[in-house]
Design a protein around this motif. Structure first.
Motif, mmCIF file in Angstrom:
data_model
loop_
_atom_site.group_PDB
_atom_site.id
_atom_site.type_symbol
_atom_site.label_atom_id
_atom_site.label_comp_id
_atom_site.label_asym_id
_atom_site.label_seq_id
_atom_site.Cartn_x
_atom_site.Cartn_y
_atom_site.Cartn_z
ATOM 1 N N ASN A 1 -10.817 12.297 7.695
ATOM 2 C CA ASN A 1 -9.679 12.051 6.792
ATOM 3 C C ASN A 1 -9.151 10.630 6.980
ATOM 4 O O ASN A 1 -7.949 10.385 7.112
ATOM 5 C CB ASN A 1 -8.549 13.060 7.039
ATOM 6 C CG ASN A 1 -7.508 13.035 5.921
ATOM 7 O OD1 ASN A 1 -7.825 12.677 4.786
ATOM 8 N ND2 ASN A 1 -6.273 13.376 6.248
ATOM 9 N N GLY A 2 -10.088 9.703 6.978
ATOM 10 C CA GLY A 2 -9.744 8.280 7.131
ATOM 11 C C GLY A 2 -10.303 7.724 8.404
ATOM 12 O O GLY A 2 -11.435 8.014 8.811
ATOM 13 N N VAL A 3 -9.510 6.930 9.105
ATOM 14 C CA VAL A 3 -9.917 6.318 10.362
ATOM 15 C C VAL A 3 -10.024 7.403 11.432
ATOM 16 O O VAL A 3 -9.243 8.355 11.453
ATOM 17 C CB VAL A 3 -8.894 5.241 10.788
ATOM 18 C CG1 VAL A 3 -9.250 4.630 12.136
ATOM 19 C CG2 VAL A 3 -8.807 4.138 9.718
ATOM 20 N N THR B 1 -15.230 4.258 8.908
ATOM 21 C CA THR B 1 -14.353 4.865 7.905
ATOM 22 C C THR B 1 -15.098 5.111 6.604
ATOM 23 O O THR B 1 -14.939 6.174 5.972
ATOM 24 C CB THR B 1 -13.123 3.968 7.656
ATOM 25 O OG1 THR B 1 -12.428 3.772 8.885
ATOM 26 C CG2 THR B 1 -12.176 4.603 6.640
ATOM 27 N N LEU B 2 -15.914 4.153 6.196
ATOM 28 C CA LEU B 2 -16.685 4.334 4.966
ATOM 29 C C LEU B 2 -17.691 5.470 5.106
ATOM 30 O O LEU B 2 -17.918 6.229 4.159
ATOM 31 C CB LEU B 2 -17.403 3.032 4.609
ATOM 32 C CG LEU B 2 -16.508 1.860 4.178
ATOM 33 C CD1 LEU B 2 -17.353 0.609 3.951
ATOM 34 C CD2 LEU B 2 -15.715 2.199 2.927
ATOM 35 N N ASP B 3 -18.317 5.600 6.293
ATOM 36 C CA ASP B 3 -19.355 6.610 6.494
ATOM 37 C C ASP B 3 -18.796 7.982 6.837
ATOM 38 O O ASP B 3 -19.359 9.012 6.440
ATOM 39 C CB ASP B 3 -20.312 6.164 7.603
ATOM 40 C CG ASP B 3 -21.140 4.943 7.203
ATOM 41 O OD1 ASP B 3 -21.164 4.620 5.985
ATOM 42 O OD2 ASP B 3 -21.730 4.312 8.090
ATOM 43 N N CYS C 1 0.831 -1.204 0.000
ATOM 44 C CA CYS C 1 0.000 0.000 0.000
ATOM 45 C C CYS C 1 0.867 1.257 0.000
ATOM 46 O O CYS C 1 0.605 2.211 -0.741
ATOM 47 C CB CYS C 1 -0.933 -0.025 1.210
ATOM 48 S SG CYS C 1 -2.133 1.322 1.257
ATOM 49 N N ARG C 2 1.909 1.260 0.818
ATOM 50 C CA ARG C 2 2.788 2.426 0.900
ATOM 51 C C ARG C 2 3.639 2.595 -0.362
ATOM 52 O O ARG C 2 4.195 3.664 -0.594
ATOM 53 C CB ARG C 2 3.662 2.340 2.148
ATOM 54 C CG ARG C 2 2.852 2.479 3.421
ATOM 55 C CD ARG C 2 3.669 2.275 4.678
ATOM 56 N NE ARG C 2 2.791 2.207 5.834
ATOM 57 C CZ ARG C 2 2.295 3.270 6.479
ATOM 58 N NH1 ARG C 2 2.622 4.488 6.061
ATOM 59 N NH2 ARG C 2 1.508 3.115 7.528
ATOM 60 N N TRP D 1 -7.284 4.359 2.758
ATOM 61 C CA TRP D 1 -7.934 5.652 2.585
ATOM 62 C C TRP D 1 -6.975 6.663 1.950
ATOM 63 O O TRP D 1 -7.341 7.381 1.014
ATOM 64 C CB TRP D 1 -8.434 6.187 3.927
ATOM 65 C CG TRP D 1 -9.099 7.513 3.797
ATOM 66 C CD1 TRP D 1 -8.527 8.758 3.876
ATOM 67 C CD2 TRP D 1 -10.475 7.738 3.484
ATOM 68 N NE1 TRP D 1 -9.443 9.742 3.646
ATOM 69 C CE2 TRP D 1 -10.655 9.146 3.410
ATOM 70 C CE3 TRP D 1 -11.572 6.905 3.276
ATOM 71 C CZ2 TRP D 1 -11.893 9.717 3.142
ATOM 72 C CZ3 TRP D 1 -12.799 7.482 3.009
ATOM 73 C CH2 TRP D 1 -12.958 8.865 2.935
ATOM 74 N N ASP D 2 -5.760 6.718 2.470
ATOM 75 C CA ASP D 2 -4.778 7.669 1.938
ATOM 76 C C ASP D 2 -4.495 7.420 0.463
ATOM 77 O O ASP D 2 -4.225 8.367 -0.294
ATOM 78 C CB ASP D 2 -3.466 7.562 2.725
ATOM 79 C CG ASP D 2 -3.596 8.082 4.150
ATOM 80 O OD1 ASP D 2 -4.540 8.856 4.417
ATOM 81 O OD2 ASP D 2 -2.757 7.704 4.993
ATOM 82 N N GLU D 3 -4.569 6.153 0.059
ATOM 83 C CA GLU D 3 -4.320 5.801 -1.341
ATOM 84 C C GLU D 3 -5.586 5.861 -2.197
ATOM 85 O O GLU D 3 -5.581 5.426 -3.350
ATOM 86 C CB GLU D 3 -3.702 4.403 -1.431
ATOM 87 C CG GLU D 3 -2.305 4.325 -0.851
ATOM 88 C CD GLU D 3 -1.303 5.196 -1.595
ATOM 89 O OE1 GLU D 3 -1.382 5.236 -2.847
ATOM 90 O OE2 GLU D 3 -0.474 5.851 -0.944
ATOM 91 N N LYS D 4 -6.691 6.370 -1.594
ATOM 92 C CA LYS D 4 -7.961 6.560 -2.309
ATOM 93 C C LYS D 4 -8.520 5.250 -2.870
ATOM 94 O O LYS D 4 -9.137 5.220 -3.947
ATOM 95 C CB LYS D 4 -7.801 7.591 -3.432
ATOM 96 C CG LYS D 4 -7.394 8.972 -2.912
ATOM 97 C CD LYS D 4 -7.212 9.959 -4.026
ATOM 98 C CE LYS D 4 -7.008 11.375 -3.509
ATOM 99 N NZ LYS D 4 -5.948 11.492 -2.473
ATOM 100 N N ALA D 5 -8.305 4.158 -2.113
ATOM 101 C CA ALA D 5 -8.808 2.853 -2.547
ATOM 102 C C ALA D 5 -10.298 2.690 -2.292
ATOM 103 O O ALA D 5 -10.911 1.733 -2.769
ATOM 104 C CB ALA D 5 -8.043 1.727 -1.827
ATOM 105 N N PHE D 6 -10.894 3.624 -1.517
ATOM 106 C CA PHE D 6 -12.327 3.542 -1.224
ATOM 107 C C PHE D 6 -13.148 4.489 -2.090
ATOM 108 O O PHE D 6 -14.329 4.710 -1.823
ATOM 109 C CB PHE D 6 -12.590 3.896 0.249
ATOM 110 C CG PHE D 6 -12.013 2.920 1.221
ATOM 111 C CD1 PHE D 6 -12.095 1.550 1.012
ATOM 112 C CD2 PHE D 6 -11.375 3.373 2.368
ATOM 113 C CE1 PHE D 6 -11.568 0.648 1.913
ATOM 114 C CE2 PHE D 6 -10.843 2.475 3.284
ATOM 115 C CZ PHE D 6 -10.940 1.111 3.058
#
Length: 230
Positions: free
Chosen positions: A223-225, A215-217, A145-146, A179-184
């Motif tokens: 800004n994520g978790v 996190t989804l909601d 991911c990183r 989240w940071d990688e905009k995977a959602f």
């Protein structure tokens, strides 16, 4: 008897211990071996002197000095393994190449020095050694991911979630990187989001279900978790 009896509990012979042995466990049996060596070294020169009056004593002393010299050099070389945390875990993984924990901790030290490619290699070794260890799965995914490869990371995150749905730290780490990688991202529809939704239903009442739903909601707000769980 002292040396053998005190070493046996930490030898992995009666029971395999679940972690890398700290060298402090060896102190007590080492005291016994030091006494035995001291008695032997006191006896050796005198014995050689009786066998060879001319040079026996000197040979005995020379053998003792040579032994202590080799031990001193080996001890100094080994002490270099403690010069920093990276050197320590590098030495540990080489001394215990079948230890998944040693390889994983070495990967963490590489990651702290921004060597993500090196971290990936060490993570892969840890995962191969312990494929059902949640942390090995999560950390391998986290490295991918990183490296900006979140969709390659997801299967490893997913496996880690299934193995440890209540490990809040591992789950928060994973979700934040995704989240940071905009995977959602909602547009276009995210395959990671689509895979995570059923897991929320599959593991109700777990930290996985709570943090994933939150996190989804509320990811846009936090800004994520949620920061208190990171």
């Amino acid at each position: 008897v002292w040396m053998v009896a005190s070493y046996l509990p930490v030898s992995n012979i009666p029971v395999v211990l679940p972690t890398v042995r700290a060298e402090r466990f060896w102190y007590f049996p080492a005291l016994a071996s030091a006494i035995l060596l001291g008695l032997f070294f006191a006896w050796l020169p005198r014995r050689l002197a009786r066998l060879s009056n001319e040079h026996g004593f000197a040979i005995g002393v020379g053998l003792v000095v040579a032994f202590l010299g080799v031990q001193s050099v080996a001890a100094r070389r080994h002490a270099n393994d403690y010069s920093d945390d990276l050197a320590f875990w590098d030495g540990t993984r080489k001394a215990a190449p079948r230890s998944a924990k040693a390889h994983l901790n070495y990967s963490v030290m590489l990651g702290a020095r921004h060597d993500l490619e090196g971290r990936l290699v060490a993570n892969r070794t840890a995962l191969e050694l312990a494929p059902t260890w949640p942390m090995a799965n999560i950390y391998f995914g986290d490295t991918l991911c990183r490296l900006h490869r979140p969709f390659e990371a997801w299967p490893h995150y997913e496996r880690g979630f299934e193995l440890a749905p209540n490990d809040v730290n591992l789950i928060a780490l994973s979700l934040q990187c995704l989240w940071d990688e905009k995977a959602f991202a909602a547009e276009p529809p995210s395959t990671v989001r689509a895979a995570l939704e059923p897991m929320i239903e599959k593991y109700p009442g777990t930290w996985l279900a709570y943090l994933a739903r939150d996190t989804l909601d509320n990811g846009e707000t936090n800004n994520g978790v949620d920061p208190k769980h990171r």
